[in-house]
Design a protein around this motif. Structure first.
Motif, mmCIF file in Angstrom:
data_model
loop_
_atom_site.group_PDB
_atom_site.id
_atom_site.type_symbol
_atom_site.label_atom_id
_atom_site.label_comp_id
_atom_site.label_asym_id
_atom_site.label_seq_id
_atom_site.Cartn_x
_atom_site.Cartn_y
_atom_site.Cartn_z
ATOM 1 N N VAL A 1 0.814 -1.212 0.000
ATOM 2 C CA VAL A 1 0.000 0.000 0.000
ATOM 3 C C VAL A 1 0.849 1.264 0.000
ATOM 4 C CG1 VAL A 1 -1.702 1.322 1.318
ATOM 5 C CG2 VAL A 1 -1.902 -1.168 1.146
ATOM 6 N N MET A 2 0.449 2.192 -0.858
ATOM 7 C CA MET A 2 0.991 3.552 -0.818
ATOM 8 C C MET A 2 -0.147 4.513 -0.460
ATOM 9 S SD MET A 2 1.496 4.342 -4.880
ATOM 10 C CE MET A 2 0.369 3.693 -6.109
ATOM 11 N N LYS A 3 0.222 5.717 -0.048
ATOM 12 C CA LYS A 3 -0.736 6.780 0.276
ATOM 13 C C LYS A 3 -1.777 6.336 1.311
ATOM 14 C CE LYS A 3 -0.122 9.371 -4.010
ATOM 15 N NZ LYS A 3 1.024 8.607 -4.508
ATOM 16 N N VAL A 4 -1.315 5.637 2.323
ATOM 17 C CA VAL A 4 -2.222 5.122 3.344
ATOM 18 C C VAL A 4 -2.885 6.245 4.138
ATOM 19 C CG1 VAL A 4 -0.447 4.888 5.145
ATOM 20 C CG2 VAL A 4 -2.433 3.349 5.144
ATOM 21 N N PHE A 5 -2.227 7.397 4.238
ATOM 22 C CA PHE A 5 -2.791 8.531 4.965
ATOM 23 C C PHE A 5 -3.446 9.554 4.037
ATOM 24 C CE2 PHE A 5 1.037 7.480 7.756
ATOM 25 C CZ PHE A 5 0.312 6.630 8.573
ATOM 26 N N ALA A 6 -3.599 9.209 2.755
ATOM 27 C CA ALA A 6 -4.177 10.128 1.756
ATOM 28 C C ALA A 6 -3.418 11.448 1.731
ATOM 29 C CB ALA A 6 -5.661 10.366 2.017
ATOM 30 N N GLY A 7 -2.096 11.340 1.705
ATOM 31 C CA GLY A 7 -1.265 12.543 1.687
ATOM 32 C C GLY A 7 -1.342 13.345 2.967
ATOM 33 N N GLY A 8 -1.744 12.708 4.064
ATOM 34 C CA GLY A 8 -1.874 13.394 5.352
ATOM 35 C C GLY A 8 -3.278 13.901 5.632
ATOM 36 N N ASP A 9 -4.156 13.900 4.598
ATOM 37 C CA ASP A 9 -5.507 14.441 4.783
ATOM 38 C C ASP A 9 -6.305 13.672 5.827
ATOM 39 O OD1 ASP A 9 -4.864 16.242 2.823
ATOM 40 O OD2 ASP A 9 -6.181 15.408 1.283
ATOM 41 N N LEU A 10 -6.113 12.356 5.878
ATOM 42 C CA LEU A 10 -6.881 11.533 6.821
ATOM 43 C C LEU A 10 -6.576 11.867 8.270
ATOM 44 C CD1 LEU A 10 -6.882 7.890 5.405
ATOM 45 C CD2 LEU A 10 -8.878 9.281 5.922
ATOM 46 N N ALA B 1 -6.146 -0.093 6.051
ATOM 47 C CA ALA B 1 -5.499 -0.669 4.868
ATOM 48 C C ALA B 1 -5.158 -2.132 5.077
ATOM 49 C CB ALA B 1 -4.244 0.129 4.519
ATOM 50 N N LEU B 2 -4.667 -2.465 6.258
ATOM 51 C CA LEU B 2 -4.194 -3.826 6.518
ATOM 52 C C LEU B 2 -5.319 -4.824 6.735
ATOM 53 C CD1 LEU B 2 -1.132 -2.865 8.718
ATOM 54 C CD2 LEU B 2 -1.021 -4.117 6.554
ATOM 55 N N THR B 3 -6.568 -4.356 6.775
ATOM 56 C CA THR B 3 -7.698 -5.272 6.857
ATOM 57 C C THR B 3 -8.407 -5.437 5.516
ATOM 58 O OG1 THR B 3 -9.047 -3.429 7.691
ATOM 59 C CG2 THR B 3 -8.186 -4.970 9.312
ATOM 60 N N ARG B 4 -7.869 -4.825 4.438
ATOM 61 C CA ARG B 4 -8.465 -5.050 3.106
ATOM 62 C C ARG B 4 -7.971 -6.385 2.549
ATOM 63 N NH1 ARG B 4 -12.413 -2.638 4.163
ATOM 64 N NH2 ARG B 4 -11.390 -2.434 6.187
ATOM 65 N N PRO B 5 -8.797 -7.050 1.748
ATOM 66 C CA PRO B 5 -8.350 -8.304 1.117
ATOM 67 C C PRO B 5 -7.072 -8.117 0.313
ATOM 68 C CG PRO B 5 -10.714 -8.003 0.806
ATOM 69 C CD PRO B 5 -10.188 -6.721 1.406
ATOM 70 N N ALA B 6 -6.192 -9.107 0.360
ATOM 71 C CA ALA B 6 -4.946 -9.202 -0.422
ATOM 72 C C ALA B 6 -3.835 -8.271 0.056
ATOM 73 C CB ALA B 6 -5.194 -8.961 -1.917
ATOM 74 N N VAL B 7 -4.113 -7.355 0.970
ATOM 75 C CA VAL B 7 -3.081 -6.418 1.422
ATOM 76 C C VAL B 7 -2.112 -7.143 2.360
ATOM 77 C CG1 VAL B 7 -2.613 -4.378 2.834
ATOM 78 C CG2 VAL B 7 -4.436 -4.328 1.113
ATOM 79 N N ALA B 8 -0.829 -7.053 2.017
ATOM 80 C CA ALA B 8 0.208 -7.680 2.837
ATOM 81 C C ALA B 8 0.964 -6.661 3.674
ATOM 82 C CB ALA B 8 1.193 -8.439 1.947
ATOM 83 N N ALA B 9 1.208 -5.478 3.115
ATOM 84 C CA ALA B 9 2.073 -4.511 3.801
ATOM 85 C C ALA B 9 1.689 -3.093 3.429
ATOM 86 C CB ALA B 9 3.538 -4.759 3.427
ATOM 87 N N VAL B 10 2.038 -2.178 4.304
ATOM 88 C CA VAL B 10 1.929 -0.748 4.029
ATOM 89 C C VAL B 10 3.327 -0.177 3.953
ATOM 90 C CG1 VAL B 10 1.186 1.486 4.920
ATOM 91 C CG2 VAL B 10 -0.326 -0.492 5.120
ATOM 92 N N MET B 11 3.623 0.518 2.851
ATOM 93 C CA MET B 11 4.932 1.137 2.672
ATOM 94 C C MET B 11 4.868 2.548 3.259
ATOM 95 S SD MET B 11 5.699 -1.605 1.145
ATOM 96 C CE MET B 11 7.421 -1.496 0.704
ATOM 97 N N ALA B 12 5.159 2.666 4.526
ATOM 98 C CA ALA B 12 5.005 3.926 5.244
ATOM 99 C C ALA B 12 6.137 4.894 4.891
ATOM 100 C CB ALA B 12 4.984 3.666 6.745
ATOM 101 N N GLY B 13 5.763 6.084 4.503
ATOM 102 C CA GLY B 13 6.753 7.100 4.164
ATOM 103 C C GLY B 13 7.175 7.856 5.411
ATOM 104 N N CYS B 14 8.217 7.403 6.071
ATOM 105 C CA CYS B 14 8.643 7.974 7.353
ATOM 106 C C CYS B 14 9.933 8.764 7.172
ATOM 107 C CB CYS B 14 8.861 6.872 8.377
ATOM 108 S SG CYS B 14 7.380 5.869 8.686
ATOM 109 N N GLY B 15 9.976 9.964 7.753
ATOM 110 C CA GLY B 15 11.141 10.820 7.606
ATOM 111 C C GLY B 15 12.008 10.942 8.831
ATOM 112 N N SER B 16 11.722 10.135 9.856
ATOM 113 C CA SER B 16 12.512 10.195 11.082
ATOM 114 C C SER B 16 12.274 8.920 11.883
ATOM 115 C CB SER B 16 12.108 11.412 11.930
ATOM 116 O OG SER B 16 10.780 11.262 12.395
ATOM 117 N N VAL B 17 13.128 8.700 12.870
ATOM 118 C CA VAL B 17 12.934 7.559 13.767
ATOM 119 C C VAL B 17 11.597 7.691 14.481
ATOM 120 C CG1 VAL B 17 13.762 6.509 15.909
ATOM 121 C CG2 VAL B 17 15.380 7.031 14.073
ATOM 122 N N ALA B 18 11.237 8.907 14.860
ATOM 123 C CA ALA B 18 9.968 9.118 15.567
ATOM 124 C C ALA B 18 8.782 8.717 14.691
ATOM 125 C CB ALA B 18 9.844 10.576 15.998
#
Length: 382
Positions: A223-232, A253-270
């Motif tokens: 999955v990409m854009k899991v946060f809808a660009g932050g709008d959610l 996202a992780l409860t939709r059929p066939a979804v294995a992973a979310v590719m989280a766009g993280c910019g820091s350890v936090a």
């Protein structure tokens, strides 16, 4: 960490995985710190769509230093020209860019070779009616890539790609803001103001059909854009007028059929730590129904959202799972063998339902659960 099979790719991936955009502009020390924290926390999968040579080298150095067995999803057709990123359908350019990716990462094999960003019908034919798809299939046969993927925001085009039988992995934008919207070739319209002001009822059928198709064909979705660009995550920007927490959005996202992973766009350890909270979050913290139920502008009335509010069942039936398998079968117009096997593997089946109705009283989406259990018992035979 929770690990899942990425469809028929043959690899198991962490449910919370990494996008690459958060590493942009980071020093190698910063990148190593981020990557090291992620890998130590169990993350084992990263998407690398970027063609920027400096970013590729930074991530390559971080992967080499942490030595954590991270699997890579690298994009085919993402190129660097005249000092900037471009999408290309030129076979020679795509080959050179992928050569560069492997060199900078120091890898002979990239686990997922992801055909980069296809939303338009014309572009689909440019990929699948030419030598471009042959490039990917030859690389798979030669072991240069482990499996073939395609990234898209358009469920119609994504469905066409899955139906070719050549795609093992789909990278798709999955979140409730997008799931109610009709398909289109212009990705920017997914977050346009006029769309966010519209009224919607239930899932867009093309999107629901896509997820069901991937489940049936054993095509894994990351999955990409899991946060809808932050709008959610902001009430004043979300089409729902309510803010989701990162954990709620990830769980949706992780409860939709066939979804294995979310590719989280993280910019820091936090930010990595915030995404990883999904792994240890309580059911209450993961519950996204509080954001989605009872809306005037968007309604999922009568549609199972797999949120789990129906539990606990006195007969210990996993009602959300039964509904998921039922919906997958109904979307197909029959019972695929894989769906039947998954259903039969459940510890308790719909035929055990005593029709007490307790689940319906708890369901925030007014799903006629008792009728669904009767339907599932008849369809699956138990």
């Amino acid at each position: 960490m929770i690990y899942r099979q990425l469809g028929r790719s043959g690899i198991r991936v962490s449910a919370i995985s990494l996008g690459c955009e958060g590493f942009a502009g980071k020093s190698r020390r910063e990148a190593v710190e981020m990557m090291g924290y992620a890998v130590a926390s169990g993350v084992n999968f990263i998407d690398l769509y970027a063609s920027d040579p400096e970013l590729r080298s930074t991530i390559g150095a971080a992967l080499a230093e942490v030595r954590g067995g991270v699997q890579v999803q690298g994009h085919i057709g993402s190129v660097w020209k005249n000092g900037q990123y471009m999408r290309s359908r030129n076979v020679a350019e795509a080959r050179a860019a992928f050569d560069d990716l492997q060199t900078r990462l120091g890898r002979e094999t990239i686990e997922v070779g992801m055909i980069h960003y296809c939303d338009e019908l014309e572009d689909f034919h440019a990929l699948f009616d030419t030598g471009f798809i042959e490039l990917a299939t030859k690389w798979k046969q030669a072991g240069r890539i482990g499996s073939i993927g395609l990234s898209s925001h358009n469920p119609v085009v994504a469905k066409m790609a899955v139906e070719t039988g050549l795609i093992d992995v789909l990278m798709f934008s999955v979140n409730p803001c997008y799931d109610v919207q009709p398909p289109g070739e212009e990705v920017e319209k997914l977050w346009a103001d006029e769309v966010y002001e519209a009224h919607f009822h239930n899932f867009n059928p093309e999107r629901e059909e896509l997820y069901a198709l991937c489940e049936r064909r054993n095509v894994g979705i990351d999955v990409m854009k899991v946060f809808a660009g932050g709008d959610l995550l902001k009430a004043d920007q979300s089409m729902f007028g309510r803010a989701m927490t990162p954990v709620q959005a990830l769980n949706y996202a992780l409860t939709r059929p066939a979804v294995a992973a979310v590719m989280a766009g993280c910019g820091s350890v936090a930010e990595i730590e915030a995404a990883l909270r999904w792994c240890t979050a309580s059911e209450e913290e993961r519950d996204y129904s509080t954001v989605l139920a009872g809306l005037e502008r968007c309604s999922w009335s009568g549609h199972c959202m797999y949120c789990g509010h129906c539990a606990p069942c006195p007969k210990e039936i996993r009602i959300a799972d039964v509904n998921k398998f039922l919906n997958l079968a109904l979307a197909r117009g029959g019972v695929p063998e894989t769906v039947r096997e998954h259903y039969r593997a459940l510890a308790h089946h719909a035929s055990e339902c005593i029709q007490c109705g307790a689940c319906e009283k708890r369901c925030p989406f007014s799903v006629p659960v008792r009728e669904k259990m009767k339907q599932a018992a008849e369809l699956f035979g138990c």
